[in-house]
Design a protein around this motif. Structure first.
Motif, PDB file in Angstrom:
ATOM      1  N   LYS A 183      -2.450  -4.678  -3.650  1.00 51.69           N
ATOM      2  CA  LYS A 183      -2.719  -3.782  -2.519  1.00 51.69           C
ATOM      3  C   LYS A 183      -2.960  -2.357  -3.011  1.00 51.69           C
ATOM      4  O   LYS A 183      -3.797  -1.640  -2.471  1.00 51.69           O
ATOM      5  N   GLY A 184      -2.232  -1.953  -4.061  1.00 57.69           N
ATOM      6  CA  GLY A 184      -2.423  -0.628  -4.634  1.00 57.69           C
ATOM      7  C   GLY A 184      -3.816  -0.462  -5.209  1.00 57.69           C
ATOM      8  O   GLY A 184      -4.460   0.578  -5.026  1.00 57.69           O
ATOM      9  N   ASP A 185      -4.287  -1.492  -5.909  1.00 57.10           N
ATOM     10  CA  ASP A 185      -5.648  -1.455  -6.455  1.00 57.10           C
ATOM     11  C   ASP A 185      -6.675  -1.346  -5.327  1.00 57.10           C
ATOM     12  O   ASP A 185      -7.648  -0.597  -5.434  1.00 57.10           O
ATOM     13  N   GLN A 186      -6.445  -2.086  -4.265  1.00 56.36           N
ATOM     14  CA  GLN A 186      -7.369  -2.041  -3.134  1.00 56.36           C
ATOM     15  C   GLN A 186      -7.387  -0.652  -2.503  1.00 56.36           C
ATOM     16  O   GLN A 186      -8.453  -0.109  -2.202  1.00 56.36           O
ATOM     17  N   LEU A 187      -6.205  -0.070  -2.331  1.00 55.67           N
ATOM     18  CA  LEU A 187      -6.110   1.248  -1.701  1.00 55.67           C
ATOM     19  C   LEU A 187      -6.738   2.326  -2.589  1.00 55.67           C
ATOM     20  O   LEU A 187      -7.498   3.164  -2.106  1.00 55.67           O
ATOM     21  N   LYS A 188      -6.420   2.302  -3.890  1.00 56.76           N
ATOM     22  CA  LYS A 188      -7.005   3.283  -4.805  1.00 56.76           C
ATOM     23  C   LYS A 188      -8.522   3.165  -4.809  1.00 56.76           C
ATOM     24  O   LYS A 188      -9.232   4.176  -4.813  1.00 56.76           O
ATOM     25  N   GLY A 189      -9.010   1.939  -4.805  1.00 59.06           N
ATOM     26  CA  GLY A 189     -10.450   1.726  -4.789  1.00 59.06           C
ATOM     27  C   GLY A 189     -11.089   2.261  -3.528  1.00 59.06           C
ATOM     28  O   GLY A 189     -12.153   2.886  -3.566  1.00 59.06           O
ATOM     29  N   LYS A 190     -10.426   2.026  -2.407  1.00 57.61           N
ATOM     30  CA  LYS A 190     -10.942   2.511  -1.120  1.00 57.61           C
ATOM     31  C   LYS A 190     -10.999   4.040  -1.116  1.00 57.61           C
ATOM     32  O   LYS A 190     -11.982   4.626  -0.658  1.00 57.61           O
ATOM     33  N   LEU A 191      -9.966   4.670  -1.646  1.00 61.27           N
ATOM     34  CA  LEU A 191      -9.939   6.130  -1.707  1.00 61.27           C
ATOM     35  C   LEU A 191     -11.031   6.664  -2.623  1.00 61.27           C
ATOM     36  O   LEU A 191     -11.730   7.618  -2.276  1.00 61.27           O
ATOM     37  N   LYS A 192     -11.167   6.062  -3.799  1.00 60.98           N
ATOM     38  CA  LYS A 192     -12.207   6.500  -4.738  1.00 60.98           C
ATOM     39  C   LYS A 192     -13.591   6.346  -4.126  1.00 60.98           C
ATOM     40  O   LYS A 192     -14.444   7.216  -4.254  1.00 60.98           O
ATOM     41  N   GLU A 193     -13.797   5.222  -3.468  1.00 60.68           N
ATOM     42  CA  GLU A 193     -15.087   4.979  -2.848  1.00 60.68           C
ATOM     43  C   GLU A 193     -15.356   6.015  -1.747  1.00 60.68           C
ATOM     44  O   GLU A 193     -16.464   6.530  -1.624  1.00 60.68           O
TER      45      GLU A 193
END
Length: 58
Positions: free
Chosen positions: A10-20
């Motif tokens: 979930k952390g990877d998904q959230l970080k990715g969403k923020l970066k995107e």
């Protein structure tokens, strides 16, 4: 599925969403791609853990 593994996925998904999102806002295509890739990595980890859980139940 281990709680640590769930949180990491979930952390990877959230970080990715923020970066995107930051990439979209700043028109940085590299950051957009990096964010999308990180989200994908999180989704793959989550799917792998679900498969592991399915086999543990039987």
């Amino acid at each position: 599925m281990g709680a640590d593994d769930k949180l990491e996925a979930k952390g990877d998904q959230l970080k990715g969403k923020l970066k995107e999102g930051v990439g979209d806002a700043t028109d940085d295509q590299g950051l957009q791609a990096e964010g999308a890739a990180e989200q994908g990595k999180g989704h793959l980890k989550e799917a792998a853990e679900k498969v592991k859980d399915a086999f543990k139940k039987d």
